[in-house]
Write a protein that holds these residues in place. Structure first.
Motif, PDB file in Angstrom:
ATOM      1  N   ARG A  93      57.645  68.079   2.364  1.00 27.94           N
ATOM      2  CA  ARG A  93      56.906  66.894   2.771  1.00 27.94           C
ATOM      3  C   ARG A  93      56.233  67.152   4.104  1.00 27.94           C
ATOM      4  O   ARG A  93      56.819  67.781   4.985  1.00 27.94           O
ATOM      5  CB  ARG A  93      57.858  65.699   2.940  1.00 27.94           C
ATOM      6  N   TYR A 101      60.039  58.785   4.806  1.00 24.96           N
ATOM      7  CA  TYR A 101      60.983  58.961   3.690  1.00 24.96           C
ATOM      8  C   TYR A 101      61.855  57.734   3.427  1.00 24.96           C
ATOM      9  O   TYR A 101      62.068  57.363   2.287  1.00 24.96           O
ATOM     10  CB  TYR A 101      61.875  60.179   3.951  1.00 24.96           C
ATOM     11  N   GLY A 102      62.347  57.098   4.486  1.00 22.91           N
ATOM     12  CA  GLY A 102      63.238  55.958   4.282  1.00 22.91           C
ATOM     13  C   GLY A 102      62.511  54.652   3.997  1.00 22.91           C
ATOM     14  O   GLY A 102      63.124  53.623   3.753  1.00 22.91           O
ATOM     15  N   SER A 104      60.163  53.969   1.557  1.00 23.72           N
ATOM     16  CA  SER A 104      59.910  53.551   0.178  1.00 23.72           C
ATOM     17  C   SER A 104      61.147  52.830  -0.344  1.00 23.72           C
ATOM     18  O   SER A 104      62.277  53.152   0.015  1.00 23.72           O
ATOM     19  CB  SER A 104      59.551  54.759  -0.690  1.00 23.72           C
ATOM     20  N   ARG A 149      61.961  59.511  11.860  1.00 24.91           N
ATOM     21  CA  ARG A 149      62.290  59.124  10.491  1.00 24.91           C
ATOM     22  C   ARG A 149      63.348  58.021  10.493  1.00 24.91           C
ATOM     23  O   ARG A 149      63.298  57.084   9.687  1.00 24.91           O
ATOM     24  CB  ARG A 149      62.804  60.347   9.727  1.00 24.91           C
TER      25      ARG A 149
END
Ligand SMILES: Nc1ncnc2c1ncn2[C@@H]1O[C@H](COP(=O)(O)OP(=O)(O)OP(=O)(O)O)[C@@H](O)[C@H]1O
Ligand SMILES: [Mg+2]
Lengths: 247, 270
Positions: A93, A101-102, A104, A149
């Protein structure tokens, strides 16, 4: 100052044994973290710090006792988020996609997700590098991305497992100061695992020490120094020595 | 600072011009190698190193190419072979990928099938030709069936081992960020993590399919293999060479095309 805050996370007589192991890693763990509080958890290698963090993050179930974590969260947030020592960026990614990433599955629109990513990339000073691949950034930058993130999901509590132990001393100092700035800007609690006493004393409002087999909490005190702190502050050094004595 | 010519330094990097020169040298030597091979071939033809008439003159191959093309045999044979190829490759790849993924991610399935896999695995694809003929007669389906078997195993093993080798720490990450469910885990961690292995399996299959294809067609299914067989039957070995070169060319094209796809999909790799 801790007692006045509403407890966000409470560990009640918690113990843990790895499946297939015949001994407890730790037992009788009793402590709580208030909303917005910065707590450092210190202990020797292999004492079970990472295991505590995994329990708190809900990655493993404690065999004994109970953990109360913030269950209900506001829309578009997660109760907790983890920053790993090994950064654990997904190599397939882009930096942006790693940061998102977290996001969705939180019911955020695409535009909202993009805005969040921009916001935290800005916060860690990497707005320009979002299009790169993880192998195209430095170790210190990778740690920042790991932090971004976690911040992106606006956690009530940020769980950090020796996040700065793999970077050089200069970068580490800079990252520590950045973390303090970010913590003071965002209203979130931090549980910071480290084996570095000076780091714990410099960063945290409160330091806890784990020791023994099975490990227990042998020290839990507020750091007697207001922010902003000086690294060579007399009071901090004296406090660090008391932490060292407890280890 | 002391200035000295870069070339004087023992660890000096080769200048860019040198790199260009080595590449040119490589191409020239490569062409020389091909020329030497053709010369050797010509010698073998002139001095009859093999039974008379079984080695064609290398210099008549272009004429044979024209003959096969204008005789309306070359293009239909390539077309027919491609039909077998695409079906066999497609079916073998999809099944190998699917079952490999299942084997590596579902414990029950793995336990239930490993012994069967061990029994079936050593059977060469061509051994299935007998059944292919019995079940599908001499047909496109039969050839595709045989091809798909070889391709299946390549993809099965590549996918299963790729999936097993995905770093378990990534799964912990997935859980920590709310992607611990089966579907999210597979799509966000397993498949991208195993992609290098899966794609190299697919690429191996792209080559492997040609190996079995020709052998399967030698049995009479229309295609390049059959054309080679019938050309050899009338002593037209130059035509056989034409089909060999056609296979080489198509393989190079398909492999090159897939390499592009692969590099694009894996551009995140250092
Ligand atoms: N998956 C596991 N299965 C069994 N035992 C484990 C597992 N992970 C860790 N342990 C054991 O549990 C104990 C605590 O490990 P943990 O990783 O929590 O220590 P730590 O305090 O984080 O150490 P370090 O500072 O070296 O990271 C160690 O004795 C370790 O050997
Ligand atoms: Mg640890």
């Amino acid at each position: 100052m801790t007692a006045r805050r509403k407890a966000l996370l409470t560990l009640d007589d918690v113990g843990y044994r790895y499946p297939g192991s015949d001994r407890l890693v730790f037992e009788g763990l009793d402590f709580s973290i208030g909303a917005g509080e910065f707590v450092a958890l210190v202990g020797g290698s292999g004492v079970g710090k990472s295991t505590v963090l995994r329990c708190v993050a809900g990655l493993i179930e404690p065999g004994v006792g109970r953990i109360d974590t913030p269950s209900r969260t506001d829309h578009g947030t997660r109760p907790s988020a983890v920053v790993f020592q090994d950064t654990r960026l997904l190599p397939w990614r882009s930096i942006r996609a790693n940061v998102g990433y977290g996001l969705s599955g939180l019911g955020l629109s695409r535009a909202k997700r993009d805005a969040r990513i921009d916001e935290v990339l800005e916060l860690i000073g990497m707005a320009e590098l979002g299009g790169r691949w993880p192998h195209e950034i430095s170790g210190g930058q990778a740690q920042r991305v790991g932090l971004a993130r976690a911040l992106a999901v606006r956690p009530h509590i940020l769980l950090m497992d020796e996040p700065f132990s793999a970077v050089d001393a200069l970068t580490r100092t800079r990252l520590q100061d950045e973390l303090l700035t970010i913590w003071q800007r965002l209203n979130m609690a931090v549980l910071f695992v480290t084996h570095d006493i000076a780091e714990a004393a410099y960063l945290a409002e409160r330091v806890c020490v784990m020791r023994g087999t099975p490990a227990r909490l042998v020290f839990d005190e507020a750091v007697p120094a207001p922010y902003p702190r000086e690294r060579d502050d007399q009071g901090l050094n004296a406090f660090a020595q008391r932490v060292a004595a407890a280890l | 600072m002391v200035q000295r010519p870069a070339s004087a330094h023992p660890n000096a990097l080769p200048a860019p011009r040198r790199a260009g020169a080595t590449r040119l040298r490589r191409v020239l030597l490569g062409l020389l190698g091909v020329a030497a091979f053709i010369a050797l071939w010509k010698l073998a033809y002139v001095f009859n190193w093999a039974p008379r008439g079984t080695i064609p003159d290398p210099f008549v191959v272009p004429a044979a190419l024209w003959r096969e093309y204008s005789g309306g045999r070359l293009i239909p044979a390539i077309g027919s072979s491609l039909v077998h190829y695409v079906w066999g490759l497609g079916i073998g790849t999809l099944l190998g990928f699917g079952i490999g993924l299942l084997a590596a991610s579902l414990r029950v399935f793995d336990d239930a099938h490993y012994m069967l896999a061990r029994i079936l695995r050593p059977i060469p694809p061509l051994a299935w030709v007998v059944f292919a003929i019995a079940w599908f007669q001499v047909s496109h389906a039969g050839a595709a069936f045989v091809i798909s078997i070889g391709v299946f195993w390549v993809n099965y093993f590549a996918t299963a081992s790729g999936v097993r080798d995905v770093d378990p720490r990534y799964y912990e990450l997935a859980r920590a960020f709310g992607h611990g469910g089966f579907f999210k885990r597979i799509t966000s961690i397993t498949l991208p993590g195993a992609a290098p292995s899966i794609l190299s399996g697919v690429r191996t299959g792209v080559g492997q399919a040609w190996m079995t294809l020709i052998a399967a067609e030698l049995l009479g299914v229309p295609g390049m293999g059959q054309e080679m067989n019938s050309a050899a039957g009338v002593g037209a070995y130059d035509a056989v060479v034409v089909y060999m070169l056609a296979i080489s060319l198509i393989y190079t094209l398909s492999d090159g095309l897939f390499a592009l796809v692969e590099n694009r999909a894996l551009r995140w790799r250092p």
